[in-house]
Design a protein around this motif. Structure first.
Motif, PDB file in Angstrom:
ATOM      1  N   LEU A   1       0.828  -1.206   0.000  1.00  0.00           N
ATOM      2  CA  LEU A   1       0.000   0.000   0.000  1.00  0.00           C
ATOM      3  C   LEU A   1       0.862   1.256   0.000  1.00  0.00           C
ATOM      4  N   VAL A   2       1.951   1.220   0.786  1.00  0.00           N
ATOM      5  CA  VAL A   2       2.837   2.394   0.825  1.00  0.00           C
ATOM      6  C   VAL A   2       3.497   2.608  -0.523  1.00  0.00           C
ATOM      7  N   ILE A   3       3.928   1.485  -1.146  1.00  0.00           N
ATOM      8  CA  ILE A   3       4.537   1.616  -2.480  1.00  0.00           C
ATOM      9  C   ILE A   3       3.530   2.187  -3.469  1.00  0.00           C
ATOM     10  N   GLU A   4       2.311   1.675  -3.375  1.00  0.00           N
ATOM     11  CA  GLU A   4       1.274   2.183  -4.287  1.00  0.00           C
ATOM     12  C   GLU A   4       0.982   3.649  -4.010  1.00  0.00           C
ATOM     13  N   LEU A   5       0.952   4.001  -2.703  1.00  0.00           N
ATOM     14  CA  LEU A   5       0.719   5.409  -2.369  1.00  0.00           C
ATOM     15  C   LEU A   5       1.863   6.286  -2.859  1.00  0.00           C
ATOM     16  N   ASN A   6       3.095   5.762  -2.762  1.00  0.00           N
ATOM     17  CA  ASN A   6       4.231   6.529  -3.287  1.00  0.00           C
ATOM     18  C   ASN A   6       4.096   6.756  -4.783  1.00  0.00           C
ATOM     19  N   LYS A   7       3.656   5.685  -5.475  1.00  0.00           N
ATOM     20  CA  LYS A   7       3.463   5.847  -6.919  1.00  0.00           C
ATOM     21  C   LYS A   7       2.388   6.888  -7.208  1.00  0.00           C
ATOM     22  N   VAL A   8       1.286   6.790  -6.461  1.00  0.00           N
ATOM     23  CA  VAL A   8       0.206   7.763  -6.669  1.00  0.00           C
ATOM     24  C   VAL A   8       0.679   9.166  -6.341  1.00  0.00           C
ATOM     25  N   ILE A   9       1.470   9.269  -5.249  1.00  0.00           N
ATOM     26  CA  ILE A   9       1.978  10.594  -4.856  1.00  0.00           C
ATOM     27  C   ILE A   9       2.891  11.163  -5.931  1.00  0.00           C
ATOM     28  N   GLU A  10       3.770  10.300  -6.469  1.00  0.00           N
ATOM     29  CA  GLU A  10       4.655  10.776  -7.533  1.00  0.00           C
ATOM     30  C   GLU A  10       3.856  11.220  -8.755  1.00  0.00           C
ATOM     31  N   GLU A  11       2.843  10.394  -9.087  1.00  0.00           N
ATOM     32  CA  GLU A  11       2.015  10.784 -10.240  1.00  0.00           C
ATOM     33  C   GLU A  11       1.293  12.090  -9.979  1.00  0.00           C
ATOM     34  N   LYS A  12       0.735  12.225  -8.759  1.00  0.00           N
ATOM     35  CA  LYS A  12       0.038  13.477  -8.439  1.00  0.00           C
ATOM     36  C   LYS A  12       1.005  14.650  -8.431  1.00  0.00           C
ATOM     37  N   LYS A  13       2.247  14.396  -7.919  1.00  0.00           N
ATOM     38  CA  LYS A  13       3.251  15.470  -7.953  1.00  0.00           C
ATOM     39  C   LYS A  13       3.505  15.919  -9.383  1.00  0.00           C
ATOM     40  N   ALA A  14       3.742  14.908 -10.246  1.00  0.00           N
ATOM     41  CA  ALA A  14       4.027  15.251 -11.644  1.00  0.00           C
ATOM     42  C   ALA A  14       2.847  15.972 -12.281  1.00  0.00           C
ATOM     43  N   THR A  15       1.632  15.587 -11.869  1.00  0.00           N
ATOM     44  CA  THR A  15       0.449  16.233 -12.457  1.00  0.00           C
ATOM     45  C   THR A  15       0.220  17.612 -11.860  1.00  0.00           C
ATOM     46  N   LEU A  16       0.464  17.755 -10.553  1.00  0.00           N
ATOM     47  CA  LEU A  16       0.137  19.002  -9.879  1.00  0.00           C
ATOM     48  C   LEU A  16       1.183  20.085 -10.072  1.00  0.00           C
ATOM     49  N   THR A  17       2.437  19.719 -10.391  1.00  0.00           N
ATOM     50  CA  THR A  17       3.496  20.738 -10.525  1.00  0.00           C
ATOM     51  C   THR A  17       3.153  21.781 -11.586  1.00  0.00           C
ATOM     52  N   PRO A  18       2.829  21.389 -12.845  1.00  0.00           N
ATOM     53  CA  PRO A  18       2.447  22.438 -13.817  1.00  0.00           C
ATOM     54  C   PRO A  18       1.157  23.138 -13.423  1.00  0.00           C
ATOM     55  N   LEU A  19       0.226  22.375 -12.782  1.00  0.00           N
ATOM     56  CA  LEU A  19      -1.027  23.016 -12.384  1.00  0.00           C
ATOM     57  C   LEU A  19      -0.793  24.070 -11.313  1.00  0.00           C
ATOM     58  N   LEU A  20       0.146  23.784 -10.380  1.00  0.00           N
ATOM     59  CA  LEU A  20       0.453  24.777  -9.353  1.00  0.00           C
ATOM     60  C   LEU A  20       1.066  26.031  -9.956  1.00  0.00           C
ATOM     61  N   ALA A  21       1.947  25.812 -10.951  1.00  0.00           N
ATOM     62  CA  ALA A  21       2.534  26.982 -11.617  1.00  0.00           C
ATOM     63  C   ALA A  21       1.459  27.797 -12.319  1.00  0.00           C
ATOM     64  N   ASP A  22       0.561  27.083 -13.014  1.00  0.00           N
ATOM     65  CA  ASP A  22      -0.542  27.802 -13.676  1.00  0.00           C
ATOM     66  C   ASP A  22      -1.436  28.479 -12.648  1.00  0.00           C
ATOM     67  N   MET A  23      -1.629  27.807 -11.511  1.00  0.00           N
ATOM     68  CA  MET A  23      -2.500  28.381 -10.492  1.00  0.00           C
ATOM     69  C   MET A  23      -1.920  29.673  -9.922  1.00  0.00           C
ATOM     70  N   ARG A  24      -0.602  29.706  -9.749  1.00  0.00           N
ATOM     71  CA  ARG A  24      -0.003  30.948  -9.252  1.00  0.00           C
ATOM     72  C   ARG A  24      -0.242  32.084 -10.238  1.00  0.00           C
ATOM     73  N   THR A  25      -0.029  31.773 -11.532  1.00  0.00           N
ATOM     74  CA  THR A  25      -0.257  32.814 -12.552  1.00  0.00           C
ATOM     75  C   THR A  25      -1.709  33.253 -12.554  1.00  0.00           C
ATOM     76  N   LEU A  26      -2.614  32.265 -12.482  1.00  0.00           N
ATOM     77  CA  LEU A  26      -4.042  32.587 -12.490  1.00  0.00           C
ATOM     78  C   LEU A  26      -4.455  33.331 -11.226  1.00  0.00           C
ATOM     79  N   ARG A  27      -3.804  32.993 -10.106  1.00  0.00           N
ATOM     80  CA  ARG A  27      -4.136  33.696  -8.871  1.00  0.00           C
ATOM     81  C   ARG A  27      -3.754  35.163  -8.964  1.00  0.00           C
ATOM     82  N   GLN A  28      -2.583  35.450  -9.542  1.00  0.00           N
ATOM     83  CA  GLN A  28      -2.191  36.847  -9.727  1.00  0.00           C
ATOM     84  C   GLN A  28      -3.161  37.563 -10.657  1.00  0.00           C
ATOM     85  N   ALA A  29      -3.505  36.865 -11.774  1.00  0.00           N
ATOM     86  CA  ALA A  29      -4.455  37.480 -12.705  1.00  0.00           C
ATOM     87  C   ALA A  29      -5.812  37.684 -12.038  1.00  0.00           C
ATOM     88  N   PHE A  30      -6.209  36.701 -11.200  1.00  0.00           N
ATOM     89  CA  PHE A  30      -7.485  36.819 -10.497  1.00  0.00           C
ATOM     90  C   PHE A  30      -7.472  38.005  -9.536  1.00  0.00           C
TER      91      PHE A  30
END
Length: 681
Positions: free
Chosen positions: A489-518
């Motif tokens: 389960l921990v290995i699977e959670l690590n995989k999910v966490i890594e995938e979420k990290k990879a997915t969330l990193t560009p989204l966080l960058a976009d979110m910062r830009t959008l937050r400033q624009a907002f």
């Protein structure tokens, strides 16, 4: 929208609504009043919907209107957003929602009346499939469907006749022709009856016998139809009897050679299998499901993870892996091969336990499969319960027979497998019983040896230690399994966490830009909204007196327009009266010739009418006087005619009696002549 409103107002002012609206009054209706108008139109289509909305809860009103609009095939906006807005607007009585509905209903009111009329007879009743298994319910539902089909055909024929364009003159002509044919048939029938009575002795008895014969023939036809129905029912009953008899033979064949002991043994085996399933198999599955649920619940309850949380989890995972590795090494060091004399039996018992669990799993699957097959068999029996052999063609019968044979062969194969599994289970259980008996004998021998050497209780102590060791080994196995599951389960959670990290990193960058624009957009929005609110308050403060002035001017204009129309009508009426009075005065002063009747005055016209009426009154009085004078003589003459009519009737009756006596005398004379002896030359 204005055209639709004009159309709605025009149709609502007509019968059967007769609302007396105009564009202004209709547009000024409150939401509840507008919904009441909509409900009145719907109640004209379906009288059951007639209700006062003030006495009905809004929720019931919304549900009722949604149902009736769905039945009337009204199509609201199809996308989800518009559909939600449509529902909310209908509940709130929004004009933009209610007006299109009114247009649809008023434009298609005739078709909707027909649809509502047909829906009462053509909407099928939803009957559950399990209730249709009953023969009475099935036959009643079949009759219901046939009546529905008959109603549909009759309605189509009626619409076809209605649209054929037959005029009233043609229908009257057809009726006249049928009446003429009926009159001719009656006349022909009367002639035939007269001819029969004149030529056939005892004609009344013969006619009565013919009527009885026709009635008996009709009864014979009814009895023949009943006989055919009874034959069909007898055939279906025989087929059902044959099926039940075949099932009985199969059950007898399956139970052939079985005795009471065998049945008891079979029930005991089944009871043992059920007990194993309930006491061992199901609790383990339930415990595993609970553990999985707890793990999933913990995962769900965890808050959103940050990068720091990820690092902490990775450190904990590393420590847990080290602990698992050390525990595994300790367990391997503690496991030493001993001189346990029961290890062989313990291994055999473990093998038997595993096989028993596998057999229980197979038995559960077979029982589930048997339940499914029995359900399918019940459905097929219900489906083919009313089907006779005459209803199947030869090809269909061959296919059915081949399918039944295949199913029967498959059932036999599955039955053989089940019997083999049951036999193997019996062998295993017998082996287990022998092993238990052998274990008891060995234990007894060990007790005797312990007593001989003076170490009584050694076996029990060793047995307790073995139990503790086995319990410890089970706990270790459970810990190992849990640790392995946690590691996975921990290995699977690590995989999910890594995938979420990879997915969330560009989204966080976009979110910062959008937050400033907002933030910038919100600042501009707040400034613009403040300006808008200020301007709106100023405009509303200036608009309120203007609206009040416009309303007062409109009301004054309507009053003045109404007064103007009234005065114009009064002036026209007075002008007509003045013109007639001037003409009458002119004719009276100048005089009118007797030949010019069209230009005579009202005075002369009424004088002539009075003279004519007085003349008619004098004539009527003279006629009344003449009638009163001649009344006694006319009464006397009428009585004389009545006496003459009675005298002639009496003479006619006497003549009929004499004629009947003469015919009887002639008949007696003929009979006497026929009975006398005559000389034949």
């Amino acid at each position: 929208m204005s055209e639709d409103m004009k159309f709605i107002v025009e149709n609502l002012n007509k019968k059967p609504f007769s609302k007396k609206f105009n564009l202004i009054s209709f547009d000024a209706l409150e939401p509840l009043q507008l919904l009441q108008v909509l409900n009145d139109v719907i109640s004209e289509i379906d009288p059951q919907q007639k209700v006062d909305l003030r006495d009905e809860p809004p929720e019931d009103t919304a549900v009722r209107m949604f149902s009736i609009l769905r039945l009337l095939k009204y199509k609201p906006p199809t996308d989800q957003g518009n559909l939600s807005a449509f529902r909310l607007g209908l509940v709130q009585g929004d004009k933009l929602v209610v007006h299109p509905i009114l247009c649809y209903l008023l434009r298609n009111i005739d078709d909707l009346n027909t649809r509502m009329y047909l829906s009462r007879f053509l909407v099928k009743i939803d009957v559950p499939m399990d209730m249709l298994q009953d023969d009475t319910v099935q036959s009643t539902f079949s009759t219901y469907e046939s009546l529905m089909k008959e109603f549909r055909d009759v309605h189509r024929a009626k619409e076809k006749i209605k649209s054929s364009g037959a005029t009233a003159a043609e229908i009257r002509k057809d009726i006249a022709n049928m009446e003429e044919e009926r009159r001719q048939v009656k006349a022909r029938l009367a002639r035939q009856k007269k001819k029969v009575r004149d030529n056939v002795p005892n004609a009344d008895a013969a006619i009565k016998a013919a009527q009885q014969q026709r009635g008996e023939k009709g009864k014979e036809r009814e009895l023949a139809m009943q006989k055919v129905d009874q034959k069909n029912q007898l055939l279906h009953t025989e087929q059902r009897y044959q099926r039940l008899r075949k099932q009985l033979r199969e059950l007898q064949t399956a139970n052939m050679g079985s005795s009471a002991e065998g049945l008891i043994q079979q029930l005991e085996e089944e009871n043992a299998g059920n007990a194993f399933t309930v006491k061992e198999k199901l609790p383990k599955e339930l415990e595993a499901a609970h553990q999985l649920r707890e793990v999933l619940k913990k995962v769900v309850d965890e808050p959103v993870l940050t990068p720091d949380d990820f690092e902490t989890l990775e450190a904990k995972l590393h420590q847990t892996n080290e602990v698992c590795q050390s525990l595994h090494e300790e367990r391997l060091q503690q496991q030493r091969p001993g001189d346990d004399k029961l290890s062989l039996f313990r291994q055999q018992a473990a093998v038997v336990s595993r096989k028993k669990a596998a057999v229980a799993q197979t038995l559960a699957e077979r029982r589930e499969e048997l339940g499914n097959l029995e359900g399918e068999l019940a459905e097929k029996r219900a489906k083919f319960d009313g089907v006779g052999k005459d209803d199947l063609e030869p090809d269909g019968m061959n296919k059915l027979v081949s399918a039944v044979r295949r199913d029967h062969d498959e059932m036999r194969a599955q039955k053989r497998k089940l019997e083999a599994l049951q036999a193997e289970n019996g062998i295993k259980e017998r082996t287990l019983d022998l092993l238990i008996e052998r274990e008891q004998e060995i234990k007894q021998e060990l007790v005797e040896v312990e007593e001989q050497y003076g170490i009584t209780g050694y076996q029990k102590t060793q047995h307790k230690m073995e139990k503790v060791a086995s319990r410890k080994s089970k706990i270790d196995e459970q810990k190992e399994r849990v640790l392995e599951e946690m590691s996975a389960l921990v290995i699977e959670l690590n995989k999910v966490i890594e995938e979420k990290k990879a997915t969330l990193t560009p989204l966080l960058a976009d979110m910062r830009t959008l937050r400033q624009a907002f933030t910038a957009t919100k600042t501009r929005y707040d400034e613009a909204k403040a300006k808008y609110d200020t301007t709106r308050s100023e405009v509303e403060s200036e608009l309120a007196p203007l609206e009040q002035e416009v309303r007062s001017l409109r009301q004054s204009d309507m009053q003045q327009s109404s007064r103007l129309l009234y005065l114009q009508a009064t002036v026209e009426a007075m002008s007509v009266k003045l013109a007639r009075a001037a003409t009458e005065l002119k004719l009276y002063q100048s005089g009118v010739k007797e030949q010019d009747a069209k230009q005579q005055t009202f005075r002369e016209f009424h004088n002539k009418t009075m003279v004519h009426v007085e003349k008619q009154s004098k004539e009527l009085k003279q006629t009344q006087k003449d009638v009163r004078t001649r009344h006694p003589e006319n009464i006397k003459q009428m009585k004389m005619w009545q006496d003459l009519h009675a005298l002639m009737g009496a003479k006619r009756e006497a003549f009929k009696q004499q004629e009947e006596q003469r015919q009887k005398q002639v008949a007696q004379d003929q009979e006497m002549l026929a009975n006398e002896d005559h000389l034949v030359l």
